[in-house]
Design a protein around this motif. Structure first.
Motif, short mmCIF file in Angstrom:
data_model
loop_
_atom_site.label_atom_id
_atom_site.label_comp_id
_atom_site.label_asym_id
_atom_site.label_seq_id
_atom_site.Cartn_x
_atom_site.Cartn_y
_atom_site.Cartn_z
N GLN A 355 0.85 -1.18 0.00
CA GLN A 355 0.00 0.00 0.00
C GLN A 355 0.89 1.24 0.00
OE1 GLN A 355 -2.61 0.81 3.41
NE2 GLN A 355 -4.18 1.55 2.01
N PRO A 359 -3.66 5.18 4.27
CA PRO A 359 -4.93 4.43 4.27
C PRO A 359 -5.82 4.72 3.07
CG PRO A 359 -4.87 6.06 6.04
CD PRO A 359 -3.51 6.01 5.47
N TYR A 363 -3.76 -0.52 -3.06
CA TYR A 363 -2.88 -1.67 -2.87
C TYR A 363 -2.31 -2.05 -4.23
CZ TYR A 363 -4.42 -2.24 1.90
OH TYR A 363 -4.66 -2.03 3.23
N THR A 391 3.80 0.55 2.66
CA THR A 391 3.54 -0.52 3.63
C THR A 391 3.52 -1.86 2.92
OG1 THR A 391 2.26 0.95 5.06
CG2 THR A 391 1.89 -1.41 5.32
N VAL A 392 4.45 -2.73 3.29
CA VAL A 392 4.61 -4.01 2.62
C VAL A 392 3.85 -5.10 3.39
CG1 VAL A 392 6.28 -5.74 1.86
CG2 VAL A 392 6.87 -3.31 1.78
N PHE A 393 3.16 -5.96 2.64
CA PHE A 393 2.42 -7.10 3.21
C PHE A 393 2.97 -8.39 2.62
CE2 PHE A 393 -0.37 -3.54 3.63
CZ PHE A 393 -1.15 -3.78 4.75
N MET A 402 -8.37 -6.25 4.57
CA MET A 402 -7.79 -4.91 4.45
C MET A 402 -8.78 -3.96 3.77
SD MET A 402 -5.13 -5.41 6.13
CE MET A 402 -4.74 -3.66 6.11
N PHE A 405 -11.23 -3.07 6.30
CA PHE A 405 -10.64 -2.12 7.25
C PHE A 405 -10.63 -0.70 6.68
CE2 PHE A 405 -6.97 0.27 8.83
CZ PHE A 405 -7.35 0.40 10.15
#
Ligand SMILES: Cc1cc2nc3c(=O)[nH]c(=O)nc-3n(C[C@H](O)[C@H](O)[C@H](O)COP(=O)(O)O)c2cc1C
Ligand code: SF4
Ligand code: FES
Lengths: 507, 141
Positions: A355, A359, A363, A391-393, A402, A405
């Motif tokens: 991401q 927020p 993605y 932000t790495v997932f 997600m 969220f």
């Protein structure tokens, strides 16, 4: 006596820097608390004569002092993570003490402000415009255009407002700058004030950053005479994400609910208390002293890609091995950032999603990791750079969760002014829940015999997906600000790239 | 000192204008742990606002509470980067440890996103939490 440097940045403190500093003192060393280099996986990082050791604990002290520590990383300044960067805004990171006027002046501090005063407001406006500097808060609006609008606006009172609300998950550059080099931000604000004719400034900082609040207040006391007659006050937010939106922030400063204002009027014309106001992000203002130094504007303009000029302090966060602050010219790709620089995931598992931009950012799928980091290229891919947080997932991430969220966050943080955001975000959570449970069944009332004439509102999973798409289109087009307007980005990108996580077959 | 006297002292330290409202509310919240209707009324009178206006502000911001909660609080980051580092998997254990005794408050990002999962207690920050560390942090309150 051995001189040891350990950061007093909040992240280092959270990782145990104070206990480590006490252990070195107990071992007879003098400990100096400096800013953080931004190599977060090594915090707390110990520096002795330019050599680094980390992440260190009190148990490592003896080995470090006797030269036998397995945590030695060699010279810090030439570490590949540092040497590969082009640090302009973060030039002092790790190298100076935040509240030392002496360190600040020795490293070129106040040169930009002095030169700005010498060349006069008109030339300052020219140079900021020539540098190509764009707002780092998210929208990427040219700073030079904003400043000139405020400078030309009629009005006896004008304000400089620094947006230090940094609410995006995955971002911490504002915090690091305010804690590590607060004087540079103050100098940038003083230059802005000189350029537009403002006498009063405010730094609106989120309450989640108590350490930065203290550092800024102390720094302002140190340099009040230097920036006079300009004056800056620190104001603390109260836990509302939406107060990072500039008009909501202005309402909050005025002592009101943090509701977003309609535009026009632009804050540049009617901002704080109805007066012309510059609202800029911390990083935008902190880039200005470099730009105003001799030759700075050309130097800044010469870096970057396309219409995205200069450097971006990128924040490597989430599940990444080498997380931290990486300032580099625009144009770098996610492949470089995540794999070459960041070393892949911290968990060692494959990367599933990234991401970018907090927020409200999309993605991105590994297939998109070659997009150059620049405002226009990201916009073309339905994504945004935002404040430069990444932000790495790994592959354990559940992208439907997600997406849900994202809707939940929007509902919690909505200012409530407009319906698509306030109501849509709640409906969005419900629709995602129904997609996950395979569609909508008739409820207890609909099944009553008396209701036999009413149409049953059963919906298939595919119809629920279509409903979510329609809802997102409405939120995108009809929300007043980007909280409601951009929440569809993470939701739709998750749905598009990872349908299996929603229980859907590939589309 | 009575509650009214403490609030009067806080008010005396700020200019009497609406733009001082957030700083005033922060001071009252820090002093008492909440801003209730009685406090709202005193503040409204001092700033020449209606109580509704003050209540509107108190209820808008997550930091202000309108009723006391004597329980100790632990703020746990629930935002994306901490999710990517596994906070959701630790929450059940944290809730079990907290029970009714400790208030677990969500917070959306503490600016430590490269070293999560993270939590905050007062002004102290805690990073790189695993389940045992989070549980002992909650239990220690
Ligand atoms: C919901 C929302 C939250 C925002 N949060 C921030 C923030 O935390 N920090 C910030 O600088 N800008 C934030 N912005 C962008 C600001 O509205 C504004 O564009 C920015 O402060 C302008 O400064 P810049 O031109 O220097 O980027 C946010 C916008 C929205 C819609
Ligand atoms: S989109 Fe949401 S946050 Fe923005 S103005 Fe509308 S209700 Fe407020
Ligand atoms: S997401 Fe948890 S600290 Fe930023």
């Amino acid at each position: 006596m051995t001189a040891v440097r350990i950061s007093d940045d909040a992240l280092a403190l959270a990782c145990g820097a104070d206990a480590l500093a006490a252990a070195f003192e107990a071992a007879g060393c003098t400990v100096e608390r400096a800013s953080s280099w931004g190599m977060h996986w090594l915090e707390p990082l110990v520096e002795i004569d330019g050599m680094g050791f980390g992440p260190a604990t009190p148990e490592d002290v003896d080995a470090i002092l006797s030269g036998k520590s397995a945590k030695a990383i060699g010279p810090i300044a030439t570490h590949p993570f540092i040497a590969g960067q082009q640090r302009l805004t973060f030039a002092r990171a790790g190298r100076t003490r935040a509240l030392s006027l002496e360190d600040y002046e020795r490293t070129g501090g106040w040169a930009g402000l002095e030169r700005a005063r010498r060349i006069g407001p008109e030339h300052v406006l020219d140079e900021v415009a020539r540098s190509g500097l764009r707002g780092r808060g998210g929208a990427g609006f040219p700073a030079g255009v904003k400043w000139r609008t405020v400078a030309k606006a009629p009005g006896a009172r004008k304000f400089i407002v620094c947006n230090a609300d940094e609410g995006d998950s995955g971002t911490f550059a504002d915090r690091m700058l305010m804690e590590g080099d607060p004087l540079q931000l103050i100098e940038g604000m003083a230059i802005a004030a000189h350029a537009v004719g403002a006498a009063q400034g405010y730094i609106y900082i989120r309450s989640e950053y108590p350490h930065a609040i203290r550092k800024l207040r102390d720094a302002l006391k140190l340099c009040a005479d230097i920036i006079a007659p300009f004056n800056i006050d620190v104001r603390v937010g109260a836990g509302a994400y939406v107060c990072g939106e500039e008009t909501s922030l202005l309402n909050s400063l005025e002592g009101k609910r943090g509701e977003v204002r309609g535009k026009p009027p632009l804050p540049a014309l009617q901002g704080l208390f109805g007066c012309p106001t510059v609202v800029n992000n911390v990083l935008t203002l902190a880039a200005v002293p470099h730009i105003l130094a001799e030759g700075g504007a050309q130097d800044y303009e010469a870096r970057g890609a396309g219409r995205s000029k200069g450097t971006m302090p990128i924040q490597l966060a989430g599940n990444i091995r080498h997380g931290g602050l990486y300032e580099t010219p625009f144009g770098v790709t996610l492949n470089q950032l995540i794999f070459e620089i960041g070393g892949g995931t911290a968990s060692g598992r494959p990367v599933k999603a990234v991401q970018v931009g907090g927020p409200l950012g999309a993605y991105l799928h590994p297939g998109q990791f070659d997009i150059p980091f620049d405002y226009e290229a990201y916009a073309a891919a339905d994504a945004l750079i935002g404040h430069g947080g990444i932000t790495v997932f790994d592959d354990t991430a559940d992208m439907a969760a997600m997406a849900r969220f994202a809707m939940e966050f929007c509902a919690v943080e909505s200012c409530g002014k407009c319906t698509p955001c306030r109501i849509g975000s709640v409906r969005g959570q419900e629709i995602i829940d129904r997609i996950l449970s395979g569609g909508r069944q008739a409820d207890a009332v609909e099944l009553l015999p008396q209701m036999h004439n009413a149409r049953l509102a059963e919906r298939s999973q595919a119809e629920e997906v279509q409903l979510l798409e329609e809802l997102c289109a409405v939120m995108k087009d009809a929300s007043l600000c980007a909280l409601g307007g951009f929440t569809p980005y993470p939701v739709m990108s998750a749905l598009r790239h990872w349908p299996a996580d929603f229980g859907l077959s590939a589309r | 000192m009575t509650t009214d006297a403490v609030i009067a002292e806080i008010l005396a330290a700020h200019p009497r204008e609406q733009s001082a409202l957030l700083p005033i509310l922060h001071d009252v919240q820090a002093e008492f742990g909440y801003v209730d209707a009685a406090a709202e009324r005193i503040i409204a009178d001092a700033l020449n606002l209606s109580r509704a206006e003050v209540h509107g502000v108190v209820s808008f911001y997550h930091d202000f509470r309108s009723a006391p909660d004597p329980r100790p609080a632990v703020q746990i980051c629930q935002a994306e980067s901490c999710k990517a580092r596994g906070i959701d998997m630790l929450m059940q254990a944290a809730r079990d440890a907290a029970g009714e005794r400790v208030r677990l408050a969500p917070v959306y990002c503490l600016g430590l996103c490269s070293v999560g999962p993270n939590a905050r207690v007062g002004d102290r920050l805690h990073a790189r939490l695993d389940e045992a560390q989070l549980v002992s942090l909650v239990t220690a309150q």
